[in-house]
Design an enzyme around this catalytic site. Sequence first.
Site, PDB file in Angstrom:
ATOM      1  N   LYS A  44      26.874  52.065  32.673  1.00  0.00           N
ATOM      2  CA  LYS A  44      25.530  52.622  32.505  1.00  0.00           C
ATOM      3  C   LYS A  44      24.537  52.110  33.554  1.00  0.00           C
ATOM      4  O   LYS A  44      23.466  52.720  33.732  1.00  0.00           O
ATOM      5  CB  LYS A  44      25.007  52.300  31.103  1.00  0.00           C
ATOM      6  CG  LYS A  44      25.857  52.857  29.970  1.00  0.00           C
ATOM      7  CD  LYS A  44      25.815  54.365  29.919  1.00  0.00           C
ATOM      8  CE  LYS A  44      26.506  54.895  28.670  1.00  0.00           C
ATOM      9  NZ  LYS A  44      26.436  56.350  28.545  1.00  0.00           N
ATOM     10  N   ASP A  45      24.857  51.030  34.238  1.00  0.00           N
ATOM     11  CA  ASP A  45      23.970  50.553  35.304  1.00  0.00           C
ATOM     12  C   ASP A  45      23.748  51.643  36.353  1.00  0.00           C
ATOM     13  O   ASP A  45      22.659  51.780  36.911  1.00  0.00           O
ATOM     14  CB  ASP A  45      24.580  49.334  36.003  1.00  0.00           C
ATOM     15  CG  ASP A  45      24.595  48.097  35.136  1.00  0.00           C
ATOM     16  OD1 ASP A  45      24.111  48.168  33.986  1.00  0.00           O
ATOM     17  OD2 ASP A  45      25.088  47.056  35.604  1.00  0.00           O
TER      18      ASP A  45
END
Length: 452
Positions: A44-45
């Site tokens: 998700k970064d």
Amino acid sequence: MEYAENILGTIGNTPMVKINKIIGDIPALVLAKYETFNPGNSVKDRMAVKMIADAEADGRLKPGGTIIEGTSGNTGMGLALAAIVKGYKMVCVISDKQSKEKVDILKAVGSKVIVCPTNVAPEDPRSYYSTSKRLAEETPNSWYVNQYDNPSNAAAHYESTGPEIWKQTDGKVTHFVVGVGTGGTISGVGKYLKEQNPNVKIWGIDTYGSVFKKYHETGIFDENEIYPYITEGIGEDILPKNVDFSVIDGFVKVTDKDAAIYTQKLAKIEGFFLGNSAGAAIKGLLQLKDNFTKDDVVVVLFHDHGSRYVGKMYNDEWMRERGFVEDVAKNASDLIKEHQDFPLITVKTEELVGHAIERMKKYNISQIPVEDTTGFVGALDETDLLRKYLENKNVADLPIKEVMRKPFPIVNKNTPIEEISKLIQKENNAVLVDLGDGKFNIITKHDVISAL
């Protein structure tokens, strides 16, 4: 010198790792896209920094603003890291089914965390969808991320994750397998890979309680499919705009139990200390094994790190409480394992029914053996007592011998569970286990059902 200007510069270019043992007899080369190497320990970064950059560019996010997002934890972590570097405040709205570790980690990086109930409809004002929208409306100079419908989510994976997979496999990837939540990863990667080679198959991993699989196959959004589930990070009770069903070839569903068990197996068999969705992904891959040949290159993406699940899937007591253990009960000794050291609670024939009721309440049991000097001569259960009470309000003052039913059958500790199941029926709610040396234990319907 080689260094990143800040922590955001380390996002992406995660390694590809061969999976060796847990895949069993799958003939293909199976590779893991290992996203825990991102600084926030999850895939998700990538989309967090992309969504922020795009919001800054078009003015939705202004200097000194507050970022607000409903998250299962990982997107919140990526957003929080970017907020620290860029000088924003961060508010994460999370559901109460997420692990305590996720909440603690978000707080550790300076985010305000608001926990909402899981078992409510998305439109319910208490849901984390509704709460995050409301907070964005009420908070001055704020931006509601909305990762589910934000096109920058899928775009991030189209621009980074997909090209990395294509390059790392030298264009030989034939299948991509990934758990589906917001839909950004599967849609962005799937779109990129199919543009390079339309024959690449894209498989989504879904969970029971989620709507994706049936909707993909039938076009029907079936609300009857929606119910609470334990698996974190995948599945939805809504249809996020980021899920591009046109690039997905199929879905396979994985149970909560299998997802949890295979999360542990990945750590113990491969040394992959990963999150809950990884267990679902590898089990889904095994369920798809008939689709793979020796010439295929299969890439399965693992979302996040095991440190966020230490109190759950990596906790044996938590697993046992939910029946998420692979120990298969085979005989009577297996069924009494949890209470074999507790004394058997009994009553005497000459005691009053009231004494039996007190004992059943004290020890929270539903049935109780009756004995005299010769051994077990009868039994009582709560159904009997309720029926007797309706017939005679003074039943508590009667001797037990006047209301007891026939004694529970007695088996030895090696009696197979199949034989025990046959003995437990409408007229008989338990069996006794002879442990030798005059010691006995009891097996109830609850014990048998818990072992299934």
